[in-house]
Design a protein around this motif. Structure first.
Motif, PDB file in Angstrom:
ATOM      1  N   ARG A  80       0.853  -1.194   0.000  1.00  0.00           N
ATOM      2  CA  ARG A  80       0.000   0.000   0.000  1.00  0.00           C
ATOM      3  C   ARG A  80       0.887   1.242   0.000  1.00  0.00           C
ATOM      4  NH1 ARG A  80      -2.161   2.720   4.530  1.00  0.00           N
ATOM      5  NH2 ARG A  80      -1.538   0.946   5.846  1.00  0.00           N
ATOM      6  N   PRO A  81       0.775   2.112  -1.015  1.00  0.00           N
ATOM      7  CA  PRO A  81       1.676   3.263  -1.113  1.00  0.00           C
ATOM      8  C   PRO A  81       1.612   4.166   0.109  1.00  0.00           C
ATOM      9  CG  PRO A  81       0.511   2.928  -3.174  1.00  0.00           C
ATOM     10  CD  PRO A  81      -0.128   2.006  -2.176  1.00  0.00           C
ATOM     11  N   LEU A  82       2.754   4.775   0.420  1.00  0.00           N
ATOM     12  CA  LEU A  82       2.850   5.747   1.504  1.00  0.00           C
ATOM     13  C   LEU A  82       2.379   7.104   1.012  1.00  0.00           C
ATOM     14  CD1 LEU A  82       6.441   4.801   2.719  1.00  0.00           C
ATOM     15  CD2 LEU A  82       4.331   4.349   3.973  1.00  0.00           C
ATOM     16  N   LEU A  83       1.642   7.813   1.847  1.00  0.00           N
ATOM     17  CA  LEU A  83       1.210   9.173   1.526  1.00  0.00           C
ATOM     18  C   LEU A  83       2.214  10.139   2.150  1.00  0.00           C
ATOM     19  CD1 LEU A  83      -0.804  11.221   0.398  1.00  0.00           C
ATOM     20  CD2 LEU A  83      -2.093  11.006   2.533  1.00  0.00           C
ATOM     21  N   ARG A  84       2.966  10.814   1.319  1.00  0.00           N
ATOM     22  CA  ARG A  84       3.991  11.750   1.787  1.00  0.00           C
ATOM     23  C   ARG A  84       3.453  13.170   1.663  1.00  0.00           C
ATOM     24  NH1 ARG A  84       8.199  15.062   0.125  1.00  0.00           N
ATOM     25  NH2 ARG A  84      10.181  14.828   1.249  1.00  0.00           N
ATOM     26  N   ASP A  85       3.073  13.753   2.787  1.00  0.00           N
ATOM     27  CA  ASP A  85       2.562  15.124   2.809  1.00  0.00           C
ATOM     28  C   ASP A  85       3.748  16.063   2.971  1.00  0.00           C
ATOM     29  OD1 ASP A  85       1.408  17.660   3.555  1.00  0.00           O
ATOM     30  OD2 ASP A  85      -0.453  16.578   3.953  1.00  0.00           O
ATOM     31  N   GLY A  86       4.196  16.645   1.858  1.00  0.00           N
ATOM     32  CA  GLY A  86       5.426  17.411   1.850  1.00  0.00           C
ATOM     33  C   GLY A  86       5.432  18.641   2.725  1.00  0.00           C
ATOM     34  N   ILE A  87       4.267  19.188   3.045  1.00  0.00           N
ATOM     35  CA  ILE A  87       4.199  20.404   3.853  1.00  0.00           C
ATOM     36  C   ILE A  87       4.034  20.067   5.332  1.00  0.00           C
ATOM     37  CG2 ILE A  87       2.858  22.499   4.314  1.00  0.00           C
ATOM     38  CD1 ILE A  87       2.344  22.685   1.320  1.00  0.00           C
ATOM     39  N   LYS A  88       3.070  19.201   5.656  1.00  0.00           N
ATOM     40  CA  LYS A  88       2.815  18.869   7.062  1.00  0.00           C
ATOM     41  C   LYS A  88       4.019  18.230   7.729  1.00  0.00           C
ATOM     42  CE  LYS A  88      -2.221  18.324   6.878  1.00  0.00           C
ATOM     43  NZ  LYS A  88      -3.356  17.381   7.044  1.00  0.00           N
ATOM     44  N   ARG A  89       4.742  17.361   6.998  1.00  0.00           N
ATOM     45  CA  ARG A  89       5.835  16.619   7.612  1.00  0.00           C
ATOM     46  C   ARG A  89       6.995  17.530   8.006  1.00  0.00           C
ATOM     47  NH1 ARG A  89       9.790  14.235   4.500  1.00  0.00           N
ATOM     48  NH2 ARG A  89       9.304  12.150   5.293  1.00  0.00           N
ATOM     49  N   LEU A  90       7.119  18.707   7.367  1.00  0.00           N
ATOM     50  CA  LEU A  90       8.224  19.617   7.675  1.00  0.00           C
ATOM     51  C   LEU A  90       7.825  20.740   8.620  1.00  0.00           C
ATOM     52  CD1 LEU A  90       9.889  19.875   4.144  1.00  0.00           C
ATOM     53  CD2 LEU A  90      10.704  18.606   6.135  1.00  0.00           C
ATOM     54  N   SER A  91       6.598  20.712   9.085  1.00  0.00           N
ATOM     55  CA  SER A  91       6.147  21.742  10.013  1.00  0.00           C
ATOM     56  C   SER A  91       6.913  21.662  11.327  1.00  0.00           C
ATOM     57  CB  SER A  91       4.655  21.574  10.284  1.00  0.00           C
ATOM     58  OG  SER A  91       4.242  22.378  11.363  1.00  0.00           O
ATOM     59  N   ALA A  92       7.259  22.819  11.885  1.00  0.00           N
ATOM     60  CA  ALA A  92       7.944  22.855  13.186  1.00  0.00           C
ATOM     61  C   ALA A  92       7.078  22.248  14.270  1.00  0.00           C
ATOM     62  CB  ALA A  92       8.312  24.294  13.542  1.00  0.00           C
ATOM     63  N   ARG A  93       5.757  22.217  14.063  1.00  0.00           N
ATOM     64  CA  ARG A  93       4.871  21.578  15.034  1.00  0.00           C
ATOM     65  C   ARG A  93       5.135  20.080  15.098  1.00  0.00           C
ATOM     66  NH1 ARG A  93       1.200  25.074  12.552  1.00  0.00           N
ATOM     67  NH2 ARG A  93       0.388  23.361  11.272  1.00  0.00           N
ATOM     68  N   GLN A  94       5.682  19.532  14.010  1.00  0.00           N
ATOM     69  CA  GLN A  94       5.969  18.099  13.971  1.00  0.00           C
ATOM     70  C   GLN A  94       7.313  17.804  14.644  1.00  0.00           C
ATOM     71  OE1 GLN A  94       4.029  15.647  13.082  1.00  0.00           O
ATOM     72  NE2 GLN A  94       5.469  13.942  13.008  1.00  0.00           N
ATOM     73  N   TRP A  95       8.425  18.227  14.016  1.00  0.00           N
ATOM     74  CA  TRP A  95       9.732  17.907  14.582  1.00  0.00           C
ATOM     75  C   TRP A  95      10.031  18.731  15.832  1.00  0.00           C
ATOM     76  CZ3 TRP A  95      12.829  22.149  14.707  1.00  0.00           C
ATOM     77  CH2 TRP A  95      12.626  23.152  13.738  1.00  0.00           C
ATOM     78  N   GLY A  96       9.410  19.926  15.959  1.00  0.00           N
ATOM     79  CA  GLY A  96       9.644  20.761  17.136  1.00  0.00           C
ATOM     80  C   GLY A  96       9.050  20.187  18.403  1.00  0.00           C
TER      81      GLY A  96
END
Length: 253
Positions: A80-96
């Motif tokens: 099943r293909p992975l969905l790569r959300d290019g904007i959400k994944r780089l949000s500072a809310r994510q890695w921060g």
């Protein structure tokens, strides 16, 4: 009287279209066996070459793959293909917040990661992007990501060696939040990202490491991370199995 097999060049395209429709509709689901050459020859009254061409079309599109051996044949791909959300994944809310940017892609699916960390001379194109004077040394983080036993991506990050010396970026495990959280701690927080995307056929080493089926292209994404003052602090070259991903970019007008 011997049967006369048709060998019209247009027929194999119609056979491929009917098989493709069966896959798209779910009639032939993931892992299902696709009718073989003999079955297609009998059903459509065509020559073996025509049946072979029809299956070759689906293989080239990445919809099916061939399996050798006693239980061999042609089968519908299962991953099943992975969905790569290019904007959400780089949000500072994510890695921060200490989460991996991969968590968004995985949606709870298991992942393993092969990592090597070295100090090397910067490739000329990397030195230009990072604005490093030659001979420049960079920290090179090379990774291969495997999801559900399927290699899906190769990634190589380049960071200025003197910038990250002595930090956890030099270790295999960079800790919660990954590279970007560590760059923030070093006073070089990424504030802007740029991704350049192109598609091509894989090189032999890439095809081997990603275990690609013949005819499967790759998507190459080169991401550059910039600080608030516009200084590039990381270049990441990613090679994705094109069949294993859906790329999404969602934003307001």
């Amino acid at each position: 009287m011997a049967a006369t097999h048709r060998n019209d060049p247009a027929i194999y395209e119609r056979i491929a279209a009917e098989l493709r429709a069966a896959i798209d509709s779910g009639e032939l689901g993931p892992g299902a066996r696709v009718p073989g050459e003999d079955e297609l020859m009998a059903k459509y009254n065509v020559a073996r070459e025509t049946a072979r061409k029809a299956l070759a079309v689906l293989k080239a599109e990445g919809l099916v793959f061939a399996k050798q051996g006693a239980r061999g044949g042609t089968f519908v791909r299962e991953f099943r293909p992975l969905l790569r959300d290019g904007i959400k994944r780089l949000s500072a809310r994510q890695w921060g917040s200490g989460r991996s940017i991969w968590e968004i892609d995985l949606d709870g699916r298991p992942k393993t990661e092969d990592v090597t960390v070295t100090i090397e001379d910067a490739p000329s194109w990397v030195a230009r992007v990072l604005e490093l004077d030659p001979p420049a040394r960079v920290c090179v983080r090379s990774r291969r990501y495997v999801v559900e036993d399927k290699p899906v991506m190769l990634a190589t990050s380049y960071l200025p060696a003197d910038l990250v010396a002595g930090s956890r970026i030099m270790e295999v495990d960079t800790g919660d939040g990954g590279i970007y959280a560590r760059l923030k701690e070093l006073g070089h927080e990424p504030k802007h990202f740029r991704e350049d995307i192109r598609a091509r056929m894989p090189r032999p080493e890439e095809a081997e490491r990603l275990r690609l089926h013949p005819g499967t292209p790759v998507v190459v994404i080169v991401r550059t991370a910039y600080t608030e003052d516009g200084h590039a602090v990381e270049v990441n070259e990613m090679t994705l199995d094109a069949w294993a991903y859906v790329l999404r970019y969602e934003f307001d007008s």
